[in-house]
Write a protein that holds these residues in place. Structure first.
Motif, PDB file in Angstrom:
ATOM      1  N   THR A  88      -7.315   0.215  -9.482  1.00 26.37           N
ATOM      2  CA  THR A  88      -7.470  -0.307  -8.124  1.00 26.37           C
ATOM      3  C   THR A  88      -8.907  -0.152  -7.656  1.00 26.37           C
ATOM      4  O   THR A  88      -9.472  -1.063  -7.038  1.00 26.37           O
ATOM      5  N   LYS A 103      -8.657   3.746   1.460  1.00 24.05           N
ATOM      6  CA  LYS A 103      -8.420   2.385   1.970  1.00 24.05           C
ATOM      7  C   LYS A 103      -6.925   2.127   2.151  1.00 24.05           C
ATOM      8  O   LYS A 103      -6.496   1.571   3.173  1.00 24.05           O
ATOM      9  N   ARG A 104      -6.111   2.568   1.181  1.00 18.73           N
ATOM     10  CA  ARG A 104      -4.658   2.344   1.274  1.00 18.73           C
ATOM     11  C   ARG A 104      -4.006   3.236   2.330  1.00 18.73           C
ATOM     12  O   ARG A 104      -3.097   2.817   3.041  1.00 18.73           O
ATOM     13  N   TRP A 142       2.188   1.642  -3.428  1.00 21.74           N
ATOM     14  CA  TRP A 142       1.065   2.068  -4.271  1.00 21.74           C
ATOM     15  C   TRP A 142       0.848   3.588  -4.166  1.00 21.74           C
ATOM     16  O   TRP A 142       0.675   4.279  -5.174  1.00 21.74           O
ATOM     17  N   GLU A 197       0.833  -1.212   0.000  1.00 19.35           N
ATOM     18  CA  GLU A 197       0.000   0.000   0.000  1.00 19.35           C
ATOM     19  C   GLU A 197       0.864   1.257   0.000  1.00 19.35           C
ATOM     20  O   GLU A 197       0.530   2.250  -0.659  1.00 19.35           O
ATOM     21  N   GLU A 198       1.984   1.187   0.725  1.00 21.78           N
ATOM     22  CA  GLU A 198       2.903   2.320   0.767  1.00 21.78           C
ATOM     23  C   GLU A 198       3.508   2.570  -0.618  1.00 21.78           C
ATOM     24  O   GLU A 198       3.593   3.715  -1.081  1.00 21.78           O
ATOM     25  N   LYS A 258      -2.972  -7.199  -6.512  1.00 20.07           N
ATOM     26  CA  LYS A 258      -1.708  -7.048  -5.788  1.00 20.07           C
ATOM     27  C   LYS A 258      -0.580  -6.885  -6.785  1.00 20.07           C
ATOM     28  O   LYS A 258      -0.356  -7.749  -7.625  1.00 20.07           O
ATOM     29  N   THR A 272      -4.630   1.649   5.714  1.00 19.12           N
ATOM     30  CA  THR A 272      -3.764   0.483   5.948  1.00 19.12           C
ATOM     31  C   THR A 272      -2.352   0.917   6.323  1.00 19.12           C
ATOM     32  O   THR A 272      -1.753   0.396   7.270  1.00 19.12           O
ATOM     33  N   ASP A 284     -11.459  -3.059  -6.567  1.00 17.80           N
ATOM     34  CA  ASP A 284     -12.080  -2.966  -5.238  1.00 17.80           C
ATOM     35  C   ASP A 284     -13.591  -3.128  -5.340  1.00 17.80           C
ATOM     36  O   ASP A 284     -14.207  -3.890  -4.584  1.00 17.80           O
TER      37      ASP A 284
END
Length: 620
Positions: free
Chosen positions: A253, A104-105, A67, A64-65, A264, A108, A257
């Motif tokens: 993404t 969402k990311r 991304w 996520e980071e 991924k 996280t 979702d």
């Protein structure tokens, strides 16, 4: 050979058609397994073990980071050199589903960093998106570009009704003769794909869609006519293309979702690779070598030559791409090519047509990283898990945009070649499904990822990757299009950034004791000082007629503007023809955009009244 491949098919468990999206006939399945057998034999005859790209298993929050960094939003979770104001402008242009994907990311990553007790302050995600909502609410713009979802209400219902109707109409269809006419569905590029998916899910909650497709019954999609012009990859300036890629990553993404499919990205650990040569050499190094020989080359010369050699033998040869060359001969040809290709002393007459086809596939397999990239290879594979063919096509469109330039250019050349093979299917017996089955293992079962799988997994791979390969070939003319809603979001970002820059300039001028009213008046009239209303001035520095004032009419197209200039060419410049130069929209709310011939100039002028219009060649 045939006996071995037949044994392979017989030993494999019966193919579970119910678990696959496509009904594969026995011949197609045999093509796939035969190709796998040929690949194994080819690998046995290659010297040494190939280098393996190790795919790193990411830690919690790491994907996520990464991304967020790729999306240009790294300052949302920590220290960053990026301009926070620019990030807020970027966030203000996102659709609901895009914003939800970002949120969402961020959540996280924030949770992960808190667990790790990072010293710097992590912003609360609610604060970030509260600012974003405030930014939208206070926007004075009111224009059609106010957000990436401007026309959602206008188009959404219509698009979903049409999509729903088309799916219902196609459900009873099981098998259709390959040449039978099929209904044509427009792809809506004005509304976010993820937003369309949300609406479709809401409108079909009580329906259980039946997903079935075969070689013949893939729906026929087309791009609707857009009066402001269709934007294709390569039409935009690099600074705008960078914004496009960030938005496309978020949109892809968001689409996954909404549809509940895991997306991924993978990250390859760097390994030592060849720094010269042909087979097993990174694309970047190949192109660097080739550009010394042929400046401006965008596709490896060996790849181009192998395609040429296949075509010289005629594309009507039965079993082309399916029938392999002799393994020992292929090994010897590889060694000769490595030694003599760049010297110009290789004897191409010694290469038979099936040998050239085998060498082409070997070249693809031995790329140190897959043509579809390590990062997105799994995303291409999981396209098969999306519910409808339309959504699979939308996802592929976004994935093609995200590929590195060199990979994308080479993929385009490959797909165009494969289509030329398929165009001769009556004689070479290679339908689109045959070609998809043969080529899928060469693109997806890349040795560099060290893929090892059981028989059942191979069946799933066969169905899924062949389906994706089929879609790539069939819809290739659509996949290089940048959706209009993405371009509109870029325009909106540019407008907001220009406002910020203008405010800074005005503040500076005021400090320097300039007359502010005079500046604003000059700034307002600069573009219109020498051009009457309803007229555009087109510059053409490369042509005999370097400038022309052109009256806008409802029917005036970009092709008409080009024709007027080219009709006045004289002398050596007369050799210029359509396709050598293009009309560009430059400035205003876009960096630079090459216009397609069917762009209606009045409609585009209304969208971007501050643009300049220039005729010039496309950069290499």
């Amino acid at each position: 050979m045939n006996q071995e491949s037949t044994t392979k098919v017989t030993e494999t468990p019966p193919f579970d058609r119910s678990s696959s999206q496509d009904s594969m006939d026995e011949l197609s399945m045999e093509d796939y397994w035969t190709e796998l057998e040929n690949i194994k034999k080819s690998n046995e005859n290659r010297q040494g073990d190939p280098e393996v790209v190790v795919v790193k298993e990411p830690d919690e929050g790491e994907l996520e980071e990464e991304w967020l960094k790729e999306a240009g939003l790294s300052n949302l979770f920590g220290e960053s050199a990026d301009d926070p104001q620019e990030s807020m402008v970027f966030l203000s242009t996102l659709t609901r589903t895009q914003a939800a994907a970002v949120q969402k990311r961020v959540e996280t990553v924030s949770q992960t960093l808190r667990k790790k007790n990072k010293q710097y302050q992590i912003p609360d995600v609610r604060d970030i998106f509260a600012q974003q909502r405030d930014s939208k609410d206070k926007s004075p713009d009111g224009s059609d570009l106010q957000s990436g979802r401007t026309d959602e209400n206008k188009y959404q219902g219509k698009d979903d009704q049409e999509s729903s109707r088309v799916d219902e109409d196609k459900e009873p269809v099981l098998l259709v003769p390959e040449d039978s006419p099929v209904s044509v569905t427009d792809i809506n590029l004005e509304v976010s794909f993820a937003e369309q998916a949300v609406n479709q899910k809401e409108s079909s909650k009580d329906k259980t869609p039946k997903i079935k497709t075969n070689d013949a019954s893939l729906p026929s999609f087309r791009l609707p006519k857009d009066k402001t012009g269709t934007t294709r990859i390569g039409d935009l300036a690099p600074q705008d293309m960078k914004k496009v890629c960030r938005l496309v990553l978020i949109e892809l993404t968001a689409l996954y979702d909404v549809l509940g499919v895991e997306l991924k990205q993978q990250k390859a650990v760097k390994i030592k690779t060849k720094d010269s040569g042909l087979f097993g050499t990174p694309l970047a190094i190949l192109l660097e070598q080739d550009q010394k020989k042929v400046p401006g080359t965008r596709i490896p010369l060996i790849f181009q030559k192998l395609i040429s050699r296949i075509e010289e033998g005629g594309l009507e040869t039965e079993g082309l791409l399916r029938i392999p060359g002799a393994a020992v001969r292929i090994k010897n040809l590889c060694q000769e090519l490595e030694a003599k290709f760049y010297e110009g002393t290789f004897n191409w007459d010694s290469v038979k047509q099936h040998d050239a086809a085998s060498l082409l596939k070997l070249f693809l397999r031995e790329l140190p990283q897959p043509l579809l990239s390590v990062e997105y290879l799994k995303a291409f594979q999981t396209v098969q898990n999306l519910p409808t063919k339309k959504q699979q096509l939308q996802a592929l469109n976004l994935l093609v945009i995200l590929l590195p330039d060199a990979n994308r250019d080479m993929l385009k050349a490959l797909l165009e070649f494969l289509q030329r093979v398929i165009d001769n299917k009556e004689k070479n017996k290679m339908t689109v499904m045959n070609v998809a089955m043969v080529m899928a293992p060469n693109l997806f079962m890349c040795h560099t990822l060290g893929l090892k799988s059981n028989e059942q997994r191979e069946f799933v791979m066969a169905a899924g990757t062949a389906n994706t390969m089929h879609l790539l070939i069939k819809y290739q003319t659509l996949l290089w299009t940048i959706p209009k809603f993405i371009v509109n979001q870029v325009r909106k970002q540019n407008i907001e950034n220009h406002k910020k820059d203008r405010k800074a300039m005005k503040k500076l001028l005021k400090k320097m004791a300039y007359d502010r009213e005079k500046y604003e008046k000059q700034d307002k009239t600069t573009n219109d000082a020498d051009v009457p209303q309803g007229v555009i001035r087109v510059q053409a520095p490369h042509l005999s007629k370097v400038s022309m004032a052109i009256q806008l009419t409802e029917e005036l197209k970009a092709s008409d503007v080009l024709a007027r200039f080219l009709s006045q060419e004289s002398g050596a410049a007369q050799t210029l023809k359509k396709g050598d130069v293009f009309l560009y929209e430059i400035g205003g709310n876009i960096g630079e955009r090459c216009l397609d011939d069917n762009t209606y100039m009045t409609d585009l002028y209304q969208l971007n009244p501050n643009a300049e219009w220039v005729i010039k060649p496309k950069p290499l």
